[in-house]
Design a protein around this motif. Structure first.
Motif, mmCIF file in Angstrom:
data_model
loop_
_atom_site.group_PDB
_atom_site.id
_atom_site.type_symbol
_atom_site.label_atom_id
_atom_site.label_comp_id
_atom_site.label_asym_id
_atom_site.label_seq_id
_atom_site.Cartn_x
_atom_site.Cartn_y
_atom_site.Cartn_z
ATOM 1 N N UNK A 169 13.548 -10.236 -4.335
ATOM 2 C CA UNK A 169 13.923 -9.924 -5.723
ATOM 3 C C UNK A 169 13.420 -8.563 -6.187
ATOM 4 N N UNK A 170 14.260 -7.870 -6.931
ATOM 5 C CA UNK A 170 13.943 -6.502 -7.352
ATOM 6 C C UNK A 170 12.761 -6.452 -8.312
ATOM 7 N N UNK A 171 12.490 -7.549 -9.050
ATOM 8 C CA UNK A 171 11.437 -7.498 -10.055
ATOM 9 C C UNK A 171 10.053 -7.369 -9.439
ATOM 10 N N UNK A 172 9.925 -7.583 -8.125
ATOM 11 C CA UNK A 172 8.629 -7.388 -7.468
ATOM 12 C C UNK A 172 8.240 -5.910 -7.418
ATOM 13 N N UNK A 173 9.225 -5.012 -7.446
ATOM 14 C CA UNK A 173 8.993 -3.626 -7.043
ATOM 15 C C UNK A 173 9.149 -2.619 -8.173
ATOM 16 N N UNK A 174 8.334 -1.569 -8.100
ATOM 17 C CA UNK A 174 8.488 -0.415 -8.972
ATOM 18 C C UNK A 174 9.487 0.553 -8.362
ATOM 19 N N UNK A 175 9.325 0.808 -7.054
ATOM 20 C CA UNK A 175 10.182 1.765 -6.358
ATOM 21 C C UNK A 175 10.053 1.562 -4.863
ATOM 22 N N UNK A 176 11.011 2.087 -4.121
ATOM 23 C CA UNK A 176 10.971 2.068 -2.657
ATOM 24 C C UNK A 176 11.222 3.474 -2.143
ATOM 25 N N UNK A 181 4.016 -1.561 3.350
ATOM 26 C CA UNK A 181 4.305 -0.412 4.200
ATOM 27 C C UNK A 181 4.733 -0.887 5.581
ATOM 28 N N UNK A 182 5.804 -0.272 6.095
ATOM 29 C CA UNK A 182 6.293 -0.558 7.441
ATOM 30 C C UNK A 182 6.056 0.665 8.316
ATOM 31 N N UNK A 183 5.209 0.516 9.332
ATOM 32 C CA UNK A 183 4.921 1.640 10.227
ATOM 33 C C UNK A 183 6.094 1.932 11.154
ATOM 34 N N UNK A 184 6.915 0.931 11.451
ATOM 35 C CA UNK A 184 8.081 1.146 12.314
ATOM 36 C C UNK A 184 9.186 1.888 11.577
ATOM 37 N N UNK A 185 9.389 1.521 10.322
ATOM 38 C CA UNK A 185 10.460 2.135 9.549
ATOM 39 C C UNK A 185 9.984 3.321 8.718
ATOM 40 N N UNK A 186 8.650 3.542 8.666
ATOM 41 C CA UNK A 186 8.074 4.544 7.772
ATOM 42 C C UNK A 186 8.647 4.380 6.363
ATOM 43 N N UNK A 187 8.543 3.150 5.880
ATOM 44 C CA UNK A 187 9.102 2.803 4.578
ATOM 45 C C UNK A 187 8.004 2.246 3.689
ATOM 46 N N UNK A 188 8.106 2.524 2.395
ATOM 47 C CA UNK A 188 7.063 2.182 1.430
ATOM 48 C C UNK A 188 7.697 1.499 0.221
ATOM 49 N N UNK A 189 7.101 0.381 -0.214
ATOM 50 C CA UNK A 189 7.573 -0.322 -1.400
ATOM 51 C C UNK A 189 6.386 -0.507 -2.343
ATOM 52 N N UNK A 190 6.485 0.054 -3.554
ATOM 53 C CA UNK A 190 5.431 -0.076 -4.551
ATOM 54 C C UNK A 190 5.645 -1.358 -5.346
ATOM 55 N N UNK A 191 4.561 -2.094 -5.579
ATOM 56 C CA UNK A 191 4.630 -3.409 -6.210
ATOM 57 C C UNK A 191 4.164 -3.357 -7.654
ATOM 58 N N UNK A 192 4.912 -4.002 -8.535
ATOM 59 C CA UNK A 192 4.507 -4.115 -9.933
ATOM 60 C C UNK A 192 3.707 -5.382 -10.174
ATOM 61 N N UNK A 193 3.633 -6.262 -9.189
ATOM 62 C CA UNK A 193 2.931 -7.532 -9.333
ATOM 63 C C UNK A 193 2.119 -7.816 -8.076
ATOM 64 N N UNK A 194 0.978 -8.473 -8.241
ATOM 65 C CA UNK A 194 0.238 -8.950 -7.080
ATOM 66 C C UNK A 194 1.083 -10.023 -6.379
ATOM 67 N N UNK A 195 1.017 -10.076 -5.060
ATOM 68 C CA UNK A 195 1.715 -11.125 -4.330
ATOM 69 C C UNK A 195 0.833 -12.367 -4.273
ATOM 70 N N UNK A 196 1.382 -13.503 -4.645
ATOM 71 C CA UNK A 196 0.639 -14.754 -4.598
ATOM 72 C C UNK A 196 0.655 -15.319 -3.174
ATOM 73 N N UNK A 197 -0.037 -16.440 -3.004
ATOM 74 C CA UNK A 197 -0.052 -17.103 -1.693
ATOM 75 C C UNK A 197 1.365 -17.473 -1.268
#
Length: 272
Positions: free
Chosen positions: A49-56, A81-97
């Motif tokens: 879901x997009x609401x997890x993220x600020x930007x990619x 962060x994905x080291x294989x894809x060199x991709x970054x996703x900034x999160x607006x929320x902490x990830x729960x269990x």
């Protein structure tokens, strides 16, 4: 190890790419320290879901991803962060269990979260009632809820009423990751049940957003963590028993009366 990243008043940046472990801390020129912690329990797949993220960001190094979270105009609680894809996703929320171990589409991602602070220690507390106002001999005070001491003779205790509640004023707008309840350690732990936790910029119950719930019933001495899903923003955190008491063999529970009795409540998150 701590490293200092200078934030000059220029358009361009000089970034030294260092090893992953060194980028645990970033210090800005305003002398504010930000720590990112790696979650080794994260299963490597990301929520959709997009609401997890600020930007990619595609084609971004690990160090640049860390800096991007630190510099984000919105409050960045962490990043994927994905080291294989060199991709970054900034999160607006902490990830729960649940978020960290869900059935989502993903790959080789790792999760770094901002290190949370204890926001509730010695903060103002209000409640629907105070047991000491009815039984003056009782060694119970509102401040015992947030004094940092557990398993002590004195504790937080409302009186017996249908829907008791307690509110902690964090004194600043914050992002709330989780709320930890330390149930009473002496006896009668089963009284803790049907707790809803809400967060808001107002302390009015109807104007607050639900962080999470604890159905219970609990047991004496239990330590219960309720994660906000998603993380909530606000100044006030309220715990309220929202259903009549299920207990039938205690005269104090007549007509469904409840009481909130806790050794401590710890609110974890970040000040904004």
């Amino acid at each position: 190890m701590k490293i200092r990243v200078l934030l000059p008043y220029t358009t361009f940046w000089t970034v030294i790419v260092l090893t992953t472990d060194i980028w645990n801390y970033i210090d800005g020129s305003c002398n504010a320290s930000v720590r990112f912690e790696r979650d080794v329990a994260f299963d490597g797949v990301v929520p959709m879901p997009a609401w997890y993220y600020i930007n990619s960001f595609p084609n971004l190094s690990f160090a640049s991803c860390t800096l991007a979270c630190f510099q984000s105009v919105s409050v960045c609680s962490g990043y994927l962060f994905s080291s294989q894809q060199l991709s970054c996703k900034l999160l607006r929320t902490f990830l729960t269990h649940i978020d960290r171990n869900g059935s989502y589409i993903g790959g080789d991602w790792e999760y770094r979260s901002r290190a949370a602070e204890i926001l509730s220690l010695n903060k103002p507390v209000t409640a629907s009632s105070n047991y000491k106002d009815y039984e003056t001999y009782a060694s119970h005070k509102l401040i015992y809820l947030v004094d940092g001491i557990t398993n002590a003779p004195g504790k937080f205790h409302t009186y017996f009423e249908p829907y008791p509640w307690v509110t902690i004023d964090l004194e600043k707008i914050s992002i709330i990751r989780d709320v930890v309840m330390f149930n009473r350690a002496d006896d009668y732990g089963r009284w803790l049940h049907s707790v809803e936790i809400r967060v808001g910029n107002s302390s009015v119950w109807s104007e607050m957003a639900t962080c999470g719930t604890y159905p219970g019933p609990s047991e004496t001495g239990d330590i219960i963590t309720v994660e906000c899903r998603p993380s909530r923003y606000g100044r006030y955190v309220t715990l309220k028993i929202v259903h009549p008491n299920y207990i039938t063999d205690d005269p104090n529970a007549i007509n469904g009366n409840n009481a909130i009795v806790l050794e401590e409540v710890v609110v974890n998150g970040l000040y904004l």
